[in-house]
Scaffold this motif. Structure first.
Motif, PDB file in Angstrom:
ATOM      1  N   LEU A   1       2.060   7.801   3.512  1.00 47.26           N
ATOM      2  CA  LEU A   1       2.090   6.821   2.701  1.00 47.26           C
ATOM      3  C   LEU A   1       1.097   7.532   1.468  1.00 47.26           C
ATOM      4  N   LEU A   2       1.794   7.591   0.245  1.00 50.11           N
ATOM      5  CA  LEU A   2       0.969   7.914  -0.963  1.00 50.11           C
ATOM      6  C   LEU A   2       0.670   6.858  -1.855  1.00 50.11           C
ATOM      7  N   VAL A   3      -0.618   6.629  -1.908  1.00 50.33           N
ATOM      8  CA  VAL A   3      -1.341   5.612  -2.576  1.00 50.33           C
ATOM      9  C   VAL A   3      -1.688   5.952  -3.979  1.00 50.33           C
ATOM     10  N   ILE A   4      -0.642   5.487  -5.183  1.00 49.57           N
ATOM     11  CA  ILE A   4      -0.896   5.872  -6.420  1.00 49.57           C
ATOM     12  C   ILE A   4      -1.108   4.432  -7.068  1.00 49.57           C
ATOM     13  N   PRO A   5      -2.251   4.295  -7.529  1.00 53.82           N
ATOM     14  CA  PRO A   5      -2.328   2.965  -8.533  1.00 53.82           C
ATOM     15  C   PRO A   5      -1.504   2.800  -9.683  1.00 53.82           C
ATOM     16  N   LEU A   6      -1.431   4.149 -10.323  1.00 48.85           N
ATOM     17  CA  LEU A   6      -0.776   4.198 -11.621  1.00 48.85           C
ATOM     18  C   LEU A   6       0.517   4.983 -11.558  1.00 48.85           C
ATOM     19  N   LEU A   7       1.238   4.684 -10.524  1.00 45.22           N
ATOM     20  CA  LEU A   7       2.524   5.248 -10.245  1.00 45.22           C
ATOM     21  C   LEU A   7       3.680   4.996 -11.151  1.00 45.22           C
ATOM     22  N   ILE A   8       3.690   3.734 -11.469  1.00 47.67           N
ATOM     23  CA  ILE A   8       4.651   3.162 -12.494  1.00 47.67           C
ATOM     24  C   ILE A   8       4.238   3.683 -13.703  1.00 47.67           C
ATOM     25  N   GLU A   9       2.916   3.406 -14.389  1.00 52.37           N
ATOM     26  CA  GLU A   9       2.573   4.038 -15.681  1.00 52.37           C
ATOM     27  C   GLU A   9       2.778   5.477 -15.859  1.00 52.37           C
ATOM     28  N   ASN A  10       2.735   6.263 -14.778  1.00 52.69           N
ATOM     29  CA  ASN A  10       2.942   7.648 -14.955  1.00 52.69           C
ATOM     30  C   ASN A  10       4.236   8.140 -14.528  1.00 52.69           C
ATOM     31  N   GLY A  11       5.295   7.120 -14.072  1.00 50.66           N
ATOM     32  CA  GLY A  11       6.512   7.521 -13.978  1.00 50.66           C
ATOM     33  C   GLY A  11       6.730   8.660 -12.683  1.00 50.66           C
ATOM     34  N   LEU A  12       5.955   8.214 -11.624  1.00 50.72           N
ATOM     35  CA  LEU A  12       5.989   9.136 -10.525  1.00 50.72           C
ATOM     36  C   LEU A  12       6.956   8.819  -9.264  1.00 50.72           C
ATOM     37  N   GLN A  13       7.913   7.688  -9.869  1.00 49.18           N
ATOM     38  CA  GLN A  13       8.884   7.595  -8.726  1.00 49.18           C
ATOM     39  C   GLN A  13       9.789   8.578  -8.205  1.00 49.18           C
ATOM     40  N   SER A  14      10.109   9.829  -8.719  1.00 48.85           N
ATOM     41  CA  SER A  14      10.675  10.837  -8.114  1.00 48.85           C
ATOM     42  C   SER A  14       9.870  11.691  -7.118  1.00 48.85           C
ATOM     43  N   LEU A  15       8.724  11.500  -7.057  1.00 51.41           N
ATOM     44  CA  LEU A  15       7.715  12.270  -6.173  1.00 51.41           C
ATOM     45  C   LEU A  15       7.963  11.691  -4.790  1.00 51.41           C
ATOM     46  N   VAL A  16       8.325  10.489  -4.565  1.00 48.51           N
ATOM     47  CA  VAL A  16       8.554   9.861  -3.305  1.00 48.51           C
ATOM     48  C   VAL A  16      10.086   9.377  -3.057  1.00 48.51           C
ATOM     49  N   GLU A  17      10.528   9.290  -1.624  1.00 53.63           N
ATOM     50  CA  GLU A  17      11.624   8.637  -1.145  1.00 53.63           C
ATOM     51  C   GLU A  17      11.869   6.956  -1.797  1.00 53.63           C
ATOM     52  N   ARG A  18      10.549   6.583  -1.426  1.00 47.25           N
ATOM     53  CA  ARG A  18      10.790   5.069  -1.950  1.00 47.25           C
ATOM     54  C   ARG A  18       9.487   4.413  -2.301  1.00 47.25           C
ATOM     55  N   VAL A  19       9.641   3.415  -3.252  1.00 45.37           N
ATOM     56  CA  VAL A  19       8.212   2.966  -3.795  1.00 45.37           C
ATOM     57  C   VAL A  19       8.067   1.492  -3.202  1.00 45.37           C
ATOM     58  N   VAL A  20       6.969   1.154  -2.780  1.00 41.77           N
ATOM     59  CA  VAL A  20       6.590  -0.330  -2.452  1.00 41.77           C
ATOM     60  C   VAL A  20       5.805  -0.724  -3.155  1.00 41.77           C
ATOM     61  N   VAL A  21       5.769  -1.971  -3.857  1.00 42.97           N
ATOM     62  CA  VAL A  21       4.517  -2.599  -4.751  1.00 42.97           C
ATOM     63  C   VAL A  21       4.020  -3.701  -3.998  1.00 42.97           C
ATOM     64  N   VAL A  22       2.639  -3.775  -3.963  1.00 48.27           N
ATOM     65  CA  VAL A  22       1.854  -4.985  -3.717  1.00 48.27           C
ATOM     66  C   VAL A  22       1.938  -5.968  -4.480  1.00 48.27           C
ATOM     67  N   ASP A  23       2.409  -6.970  -4.531  1.00 50.06           N
ATOM     68  CA  ASP A  23       2.755  -8.194  -5.389  1.00 50.06           C
ATOM     69  C   ASP A  23       1.936  -9.171  -5.322  1.00 50.06           C
ATOM     70  N   LEU A  24       1.484  -9.882  -6.683  1.00 52.22           N
ATOM     71  CA  LEU A  24       0.551 -10.975  -6.584  1.00 52.22           C
ATOM     72  C   LEU A  24       0.682 -11.559  -7.863  1.00 52.22           C
ATOM     73  N   PRO A  25       0.820 -12.854  -7.989  1.00 48.75           N
ATOM     74  CA  PRO A  25       0.776 -13.748  -9.309  1.00 48.75           C
ATOM     75  C   PRO A  25      -0.582 -13.111 -10.071  1.00 48.75           C
ATOM     76  N   GLU A  26      -0.473 -12.786 -11.450  1.00 52.94           N
ATOM     77  CA  GLU A  26      -1.712 -12.175 -12.245  1.00 52.94           C
ATOM     78  C   GLU A  26      -2.785 -13.141 -12.177  1.00 52.94           C
ATOM     79  N   THR A  27      -2.603 -14.451 -12.093  1.00 54.11           N
ATOM     80  CA  THR A  27      -3.939 -15.544 -11.937  1.00 54.11           C
ATOM     81  C   THR A  27      -4.537 -15.183 -10.693  1.00 54.11           C
ATOM     82  N   GLU A  28      -4.024 -14.883  -9.641  1.00 55.68           N
ATOM     83  CA  GLU A  28      -4.675 -14.787  -8.206  1.00 55.68           C
ATOM     84  C   GLU A  28      -5.298 -13.333  -8.250  1.00 55.68           C
ATOM     85  N   GLN A  29      -4.464 -12.256  -8.981  1.00 54.54           N
ATOM     86  CA  GLN A  29      -4.852 -10.717  -9.057  1.00 54.54           C
ATOM     87  C   GLN A  29      -6.394 -10.904 -10.025  1.00 54.54           C
TER      88      GLN A  29
END
Ligand code: ATP
Length: 202
Positions: free
Chosen positions: A109-137
């Motif tokens: 598991l590659l833990v990459i906080p800025l994976l989307i921001e830096n467009g790093l999807q191609s480094l990994v086979e799959r991307v899993v996002v920990v999702d939370l409504p912004e108010t709760e975040q």
């Protein structure tokens, strides 16, 4: 070599909490923030290149990178910042992938906080996002770090939006529930990734 899964999510979304649940199941974690420190540690090629470029003024008395001093040097200078990123980003990317592939677990598991921001999807086979409504975040980040609402909102404004992250991910972990709920989702994904890993090796 191990299958690579990328884990991402916004500030305070629960990345560390989720990553630890995968680690409890024997999965090796590769943390982008730790690797980013490693590639500029004393004795590294990365630090040598930085000192070569900026001079020894960016070192502290112990020969460690003085982050505050370096920040000063790049803060108002886009060209220097671009130079620094062009040095560090590839080092972090290749080190993470190398480390992940060497993992002894079925997948890493590659833990990459800025994976989307830096467009790093191609480094990994799959991307899993920990999702939370912004108010709760915002609520959880404020509670954890005793941060002001405006600081947290400012950080979030400079990160990908919740929707951008969901659009860039293959899998979603909903962290709006309790720990039992989170654990159940991790168990389900873990089984899916083990299956993927078996096909990856064969
Ligand atoms: P950062 O990006 O800031 O490092 P993170 O994404 O790693 O954050 P965590 O540190 O795992 O997020 O979680 C943020 C805070 O929310 C922590 O205090 C954590 O204990 C708490 N938390 C995580 N999951 C839940 C949950 N399901 N319910 C309540 N609190 C939670």
């Amino acid at each position: 070599s191990a299958l690579l899964i990328g884990l991402t999510g916004g500030i305070g979304s629960g990345k560390t909490t989720v990553a630890n649940l995968f680690a409890d199941r024997g999965i090796e974690l590769i943390d982008a923030d730790l690797i980013a420190r490693e590639v500029v540690a004393p004795g590294s090629d990365g630090l040598a290149a930085i000192v070569d470029h900026f001079g020894s003024g960016v070192l502290d008395e112990e020969g460690q990178l003085d982050r505050a001093a370096l920040r000063q040097r790049v803060f108002h200078d886009d060209q220097e910042l671009a130079w620094l990123n062009a040095l560090i980003h590839p080092l972090v990317r290749t080190t993470m992938v190398e480390r992940g592939r060497q993992a002894r677990s079925a997948y890493a598991l590659l833990v990459i906080p800025l994976l989307i921001e830096n467009g790093l999807q191609s480094l990994v086979e799959r991307v899993v996002v920990v999702d939370l409504p912004e108010t709760e975040q915002i609520r959880r980040t404020m509670a954890r770090d005793d941060n002001s609402r405006s600081l947290v909102e400012n950080i979030m404004a400079n990160q990908a939006s919740r929707q951008q992250r969901l659009d860039g991910a293959d899998d979603r972990i909903d962290n709006s529930g309790d720990l039992a709920d989170l654990t159940q989702q991790v168990d389900t994904l873990h089984q899916q990734y083990l299956t993927l890993a078996r096909n990856h090796d064969s």
